[in-house]
Structures are given as C-alpha cells and as structure tokens.
Design a protein around this motif. Structure first.
Motif, PDB file in Angstrom:
ATOM      1  N   ARG A 195      74.980 -40.317  -1.217  1.00  8.84           N
ATOM      2  CA  ARG A 195      73.902 -40.506  -2.289  1.00  8.84           C
ATOM      3  C   ARG A 195      72.797 -39.701  -2.075  1.00  8.84           C
ATOM      4  O   ARG A 195      72.171 -39.337  -3.215  1.00  8.84           O
ATOM      5  N   ARG A 235      71.494 -37.088  -4.894  1.00 10.09           N
ATOM      6  CA  ARG A 235      70.073 -37.157  -5.550  1.00 10.09           C
ATOM      7  C   ARG A 235      69.250 -35.953  -5.437  1.00 10.09           C
ATOM      8  O   ARG A 235      68.507 -35.753  -6.085  1.00 10.09           O
ATOM      9  N   PRO A 250      70.771 -34.574  -9.559  1.00 16.18           N
ATOM     10  CA  PRO A 250      70.557 -35.763  -9.743  1.00 16.18           C
ATOM     11  C   PRO A 250      70.762 -36.193 -11.436  1.00 16.18           C
ATOM     12  O   PRO A 250      69.874 -36.299 -12.170  1.00 16.18           O
ATOM     13  N   HIS A 251      72.058 -36.244 -11.804  1.00 11.93           N
ATOM     14  CA  HIS A 251      72.580 -36.586 -13.119  1.00 11.93           C
ATOM     15  C   HIS A 251      72.952 -38.145 -13.011  1.00 11.93           C
ATOM     16  O   HIS A 251      73.900 -38.174 -12.326  1.00 11.93           O
ATOM     17  N   GLU A 252      72.713 -38.966 -14.000  1.00 11.70           N
ATOM     18  CA  GLU A 252      73.077 -39.925 -14.181  1.00 11.70           C
ATOM     19  C   GLU A 252      74.396 -40.364 -14.634  1.00 11.70           C
ATOM     20  O   GLU A 252      75.303 -41.175 -13.792  1.00 11.70           O
ATOM     21  N   PHE A 270      76.618 -39.713 -11.206  1.00  8.04           N
ATOM     22  CA  PHE A 270      76.147 -41.193 -10.177  1.00  8.04           C
ATOM     23  C   PHE A 270      76.804 -42.375 -10.900  1.00  8.04           C
ATOM     24  O   PHE A 270      77.655 -43.244 -10.028  1.00  8.04           O
ATOM     25  N   SER A 271      76.976 -42.402 -12.095  1.00  7.83           N
ATOM     26  CA  SER A 271      77.807 -43.405 -12.762  1.00  7.83           C
ATOM     27  C   SER A 271      79.347 -43.498 -12.569  1.00  7.83           C
ATOM     28  O   SER A 271      79.970 -44.437 -12.076  1.00  7.83           O
TER      29      SER A 271
END
Length: 635
Positions: free
Chosen positions: A83, A87, A91-93, A96-97
């Motif tokens: 992670r 990050r 750093p793309h949402e 991560f989702s």
C-alpha cells in the motif's frame, strides 16, 4: 477382557459400530491409567475399570484444547509495504478501490477455490467408455472458475489496456501478487498467456493471430483464451537450440503441419500455444542449431469425433508441486500451425515472452513469501507455547522479522522491474531504463526464486508440526515454491544469461546499474538514520566495480565460475538501494527504515568476498570436480 470381548461380539453381530454406539455410556469402560507402585500389588478389591462419564479423553472426546488456525485476511489491506509503494507511485483511487475489493474476494472466496484445485488435481482420460481415444484432461470446477475470474478481473488485460500509463504493469502485477498464493497455480497459464500476447504484439497483430490476441487480452470470460508454451523437448529445457527435434512441414495453403514430441507442456488445457519447430525444405531437410528454429502459432481444437486435432496426450507429469495445473507430454502428429516469426528467428522472437514469464515467476515468488509471513504473523497471535503467545517470544519474532526483510526486498526488486517494463511499453523508457530491464530481468527471477524456497521453508517451521501436515494447506506453499528456481531458467542458466547481456552490451548494462544505484543512494543522503545502510551499499558498489575490473583481465572461465555470485551481488546491492530509496520517502515508516538497515547488514557483494578467497582461480574447477566425484582409495 470379558467386557472388550463382549463389546466386540456385539459389534460384529450387529453389523458394524451401530451396536457399539447403542451401548449405554454407563456400560462402556476403559482401563485405568493409574499404575501400581513398583513392588506393590493392586488390591483384589481395587477396580480395574472405571466409568468414563467425566473423563476428558474417551471415544469422541479428545480434550478441551483446539488450536486456532491462522486466518487469511484481506492481503491488500494487510500489506503495509504494497500500500505504501502504490501510494507513492500510483496514487489513484480507482486502483486502490479495485485492489482492496479484489483482496477481499481473494480472502473470502478465491482462496477456497485454490484449495479445491490442490485437492482435486487434473486427471487424464485417454478413452471414452466405447474405446474411442479422446485424451480429455479433466480439471476441477474451481480451475474453470479461476479462468473466468482472470478475465473478469483483467489479470492479463490490464497490462494491455494501459489505463495507468507507464504504471499499468505495476498495477497488473500488484493484482497478481495478491492473487497468486490463492490462485491454485492459475497464475502459470496467465504468465504464458501474457507472454504470448506480448510476442504477438511485438511481431504485429495481424492474421493469423489477430483473433487470438483479442481473446488473450479480453475481459469477457466467454471469449477469454489462455496460451500454452510448448518449448521443452526430451533433450533439454533451456538449450532449445540443440534440443528441439519438432519439424514443420509446409502445406500448399501456407500453413504447416507440426510433427514432434513435447516433453513438458505446462497448462496443457490451454486454447492455443506458441511453439518452436524446424521448418523442412522440399527434400525434408532442416537447419540445425538455433538458426534453424522458427516460432509457430497453433490452436488447440477437437474434431467432430471428439479427438484432439493433431495432438495425442501421452501422460500427465507427476510433479513435486504445482499439482493443480495439468502438465503433459504431447505427441504432435500433424498439428496445423502458422509460422509467425521470420524463418530461423524463433529463439529471438520468444525473448519478449521470456521477459514476461520471468517477471510473473518473480511476482509469484514474492507473493509466496508475503503469504507465509502473513500467516505466520497471524498464527503467532493465536499460538501459546511455554506460557506465552509466540509473538511475545523475542527469538520467534526475530525470525519472522528476518523473513519480513527478505520479503520486502523481493517485493521492491520485482516491482522495480515491473516499473521498467511499463516504461518500455509506454514509450518513455530511456536508454538507461532499457539496459536495466535487460540486466535485472534474469537477476530478479533467479534471486527471488531462491529466496522464496528459503523463506517459505522457514515459514512452515514457524507453525511447528502443523506446517508439515498436508491438510493445513501449508506444505503446498513449499512444494509449489520449489518450481520457481527451476522454471524459465535455473539459477545457473540465468547467471550465465547475466554474463551474456553484459558482454553483448559491451558492459553498458553494468554502467546503467552503477549509475542508477548511485542515484538512489543520493536521494537518501540527507536522512541520517539511513547512513549505515547507505555506506554499506556504497562500499559494496565500489567492491563490485573492483571485481569487474579484475575479471575483465582474466580468461573467460574466470567469469563463468563467478557468474552465480555476481548475479547474487547485483540483486543484493540493487535491492539495498531500493529499500533505502523507499525508506527515504517522506511518508515512509520507521519499519521501512529498519528493514533497509537490516538488509544492508548482510554481505552485499559476495562475489568480491569469494574473489578474495581465490574461489574463481582456474585451479578450483578440477578440484570441485574431484570433490564431487571423490572415490574411495583402493586398498
């Protein structure tokens, strides 16, 4: 004895255990465990049998203690390094989702499928009930679900959609890293599928492979294909130049018929394959050596009679590990194929495939290490020994910490190679990037393969006896890890490949290595807590440079003897620089710093250490051989 005989008689008379089970509890007795003192006799009045109503160990009662098993939690959320790395670099949402949701699915659903693949291995059915040859490889339903999942989750497609530009390969491999230990070895056909797509892309997506490329890279389960990689024949593995006997007979329509015997074909249930063969001329003659090999594309299909077209499956391989995946010996008897490389350029054409499959191999190695460390850490919070939890025993935690350091190093090394691959594919790679990718691909594969076997073995030991029990699922981690140092080139073969890439680039790959490692250290120059690690890596770089200068003046056999230690030195030094770089990031944790310091405490440049001991002198080769083949003296 009268009671036992009576119960046995009643069981036999009653046709099994039903009569025994029907005996009232008050009538079942066991011999007392209490023994008479030496030199004394039991009183005639003392009962030899006791009623079992309150005894903790009788019949189905095995005592009150049951050890809690280790629990697999979301592997994305549990991995602080993964992670943190993403990050910092991705750093793309959306990424991560997706990874978080996929990690949840792996822990709660997919891991059980992987276990089903392990306990229901593939089997070969040669004939149908009426004697017709069918050669059906029967796999578990979980294996088939893995294929659909792989398409839906884009485990190959992500690398070709390139939604995240130069970081798309890092994103794809992060997902495979989460998936691999639970995949039931489905990551192996995915590696070959990715490799085949890469080869087709590099050659040109046109007929006859345009439809295949579309299917290899789709997210639609009903269209998704996997690819085999049928290279190995009976004479050898890595030495395909002299070991390939398969011939390709030209046909009037421009296609070919392949005839040969493939000794080791992984993921044999694939929909298509890429394979090497020697093209025959009009007289039936072929060209020997690597220059006679071309690359061919073939689809795996069946005729109306249900038989495989041009293929006979001789047998499935009985392997130490990777039992979940079908691996077979195949007779190619007129398999229709198309040549997709230039004539005689087969070996050169599969170079891209080897880059991809070796990176996949390295991801699986790092993932196996991460999984066993995660499980061992969880178990340490549940297992009590000598009055306290394992996590409260400093020696046990020291051992797990050493495993963690190795795992972190492996992760950063393979992810950096993924980064370089992504830059190359996105067209933004510099000349330095290209040299690093060429050098580090064999290095990361050989080093992480050896690391995985050692770390997973240590991990099993942390579970004590349960680590040796098959139905815990733990031994399979070790059996499967052993293939990682063998498939796609053994440690020695890849060490020699490192020497070849140094020679073919006239040393430019090493120049790139030194330049980039120095730049990673420079970024940490102001972080005082990392200064011991920076000094250690800087010293190792100087030692490595000195070795290279000395080796350049020696005969070729000198470098060959040093090849393995040289490759290990490159891996350790570069990994040390990566750990330092990650620990110098502004959001790095104290654990990142500690891991870098601990990594750099080892011998980072073993090739220099062994050189000082004279291990590569010409006199050592005959001494090594004499030691291996030492014979008892004749009296």
């Amino acid at each position: 004895m009268l009671v036992c005989s009576a119960l046995l008689s009643r069981r036999v008379a009653g046709g099994g255990c039903r009569s025994l089970c029907a005996v009232p509890p008050s009538l079942i007795h066991i011999r007392s465990a209490r023994l008479a003192e030496p030199g004394t006799r039991r009183s005639d009045e003392e009962p030899l049998w006791e009623e079992t109503g309150n005894l903790p160990f009788s019949r189905a009662k095995i005592g009150s203690f049951i050890q809690e098993r280790p629990v697999l939690k979301n592997p994305f959320l549990e991995d602080a390094l993964l992670r943190g790395y993403l990050r910092r670099h991705l750093p793309h949402e959306a990424a991560f989702s997706d990874l978080c949701a996929f990690g949840e699915r792996v822990a709660n659903e997919v891991d059980e499928w992987g276990r089903e693949c392990e306990i229901t291995p593939p089997r070969l059915v040669h004939f149908d009930p009426w004697g017709r040859r069918v050669d059906h490889i029967v796999t578990s339903s979980a294996w088939k679900r893995m294929k659909d999942l792989s398409a839906q989750e884009g485990l190959v497609a992500i690398g070709y959609e390139r939604s995240f530009g130069e970081w798309s390969r890092v994103y794809q491999m992060s997902k495979l890293y989460i998936f691999s230990p639970s995949s039931g070895l489905y990551t192996c056909p995915l590696a070959m599928t990715d490799g085949a797509a890469k080869v087709i892309q590099s050659i040109g997506v046109s007929w006859p492979v345009d439809e295949a490329y579309s299917r290899l890279t789709t997210r639609q389960p009903e269209r998704f294909w996997t690819s085999g990689q049928w290279m190995t024949e009976r004479q050898g593995g890595s030495d395909v130049g002299s070991g390939t006997e398969t011939v390709a007979a030209p046909q009037a329509d421009g296609s070919y018929k392949l005839h040969g015997f493939k000794w080791f074909t992984s993921a044999t249930d694939a929909d298509m394959t890429l394979t090497l063969a020697r093209e025959q001329d009009r007289s039936g003659a072929t060209t020997p050596g690597s220059r006679g090999l071309s690359l061919f594309y073939a689809e795996v299909s069946r005729g109306e009679d249900g038989r495989l077209k041009g293929i006979e499956v001789q047998r499935l391989k009985d392997k130490l590990g990777t039992r979940q995946m079908p691996t077979a010996e195949l007779l190619l008897d007129g398999l229709q194929a198309h040549r997709i490389s230039e004539e005689g350029r087969g070996v050169a054409s599969i170079a891209n495939m080897l880059t991809i499959t070796r990176i996949h191999n390295s991801i699986s190695a790092a993932a196996a290490m991460r999984r066993v460390v995660q499980l061992a850490g969880d178990y340490a919070t549940r297992r009590t020994a000598f009055g306290k939890l394992l996590k409260d025993h400093p020696l046990h935690m020291q051992t797990l910490a050493r495993m963690e350091v190795e795992t972190r190093g492996a992760f950063l090394l393979v992810m950096d190679v993924c980064r370089l691959l992504g830059r190359e594919e996105s067209g933004v790679a510099t000349e330095l990037d290209a040299h690093l990718l060429r050098l580090l691909t064999p290095v990361v594969k050989l080093y992480t393969g050896k690391q995985a076997v050692a770390v997973v073995s240590e991990g099993l030991e942390s579970f004590g006896g349960q680590g040796y029990i098959e139905d815990t699922g733990l031994p399979g981690l070790l059996r499967d890890a052993q293939v990682l140092s063998i498939w796609e080139g053994t440690t020695n073969v890849l060490s020699l490949d490192v020497l070849r890439c140094v020679a073919r680039s006239s040393g430019m790959v090493l120049d790139a290595f030194f330049t980039h490692a120095k730049s990673l250290l420079a970024g940490a120059s102001s972080v005082s807590s990392l200064s011991p690690a920076v000094t250690a890596v800087d010293t190792a770089l100087s030692e490595l440079k000195d070795f290279v200068q000395v080796a350049a003046t020696r005969e070729p056999g000198y470098l060959e003897l040093a090849a393995r230690d040289l490759a290990f030195s490159l891996a350790r030094i570069y990994t040390g620089a990566l750990l330092i770089d990650h620990a110098s990031w502004k959001e790095a944790s104290s654990s990142d710093t500690y891991a870098a310091l601990r990594w750099c405490e080892q011998d980072l440049c073993p090739v220099s250490t062994q050189q000082a001991r004279g291990c590569y002198d010409p006199s050592t080769a005959p001494l090594d051989a004499a030691l291996v083949y030492d014979q008892p003296t004749q009296s």
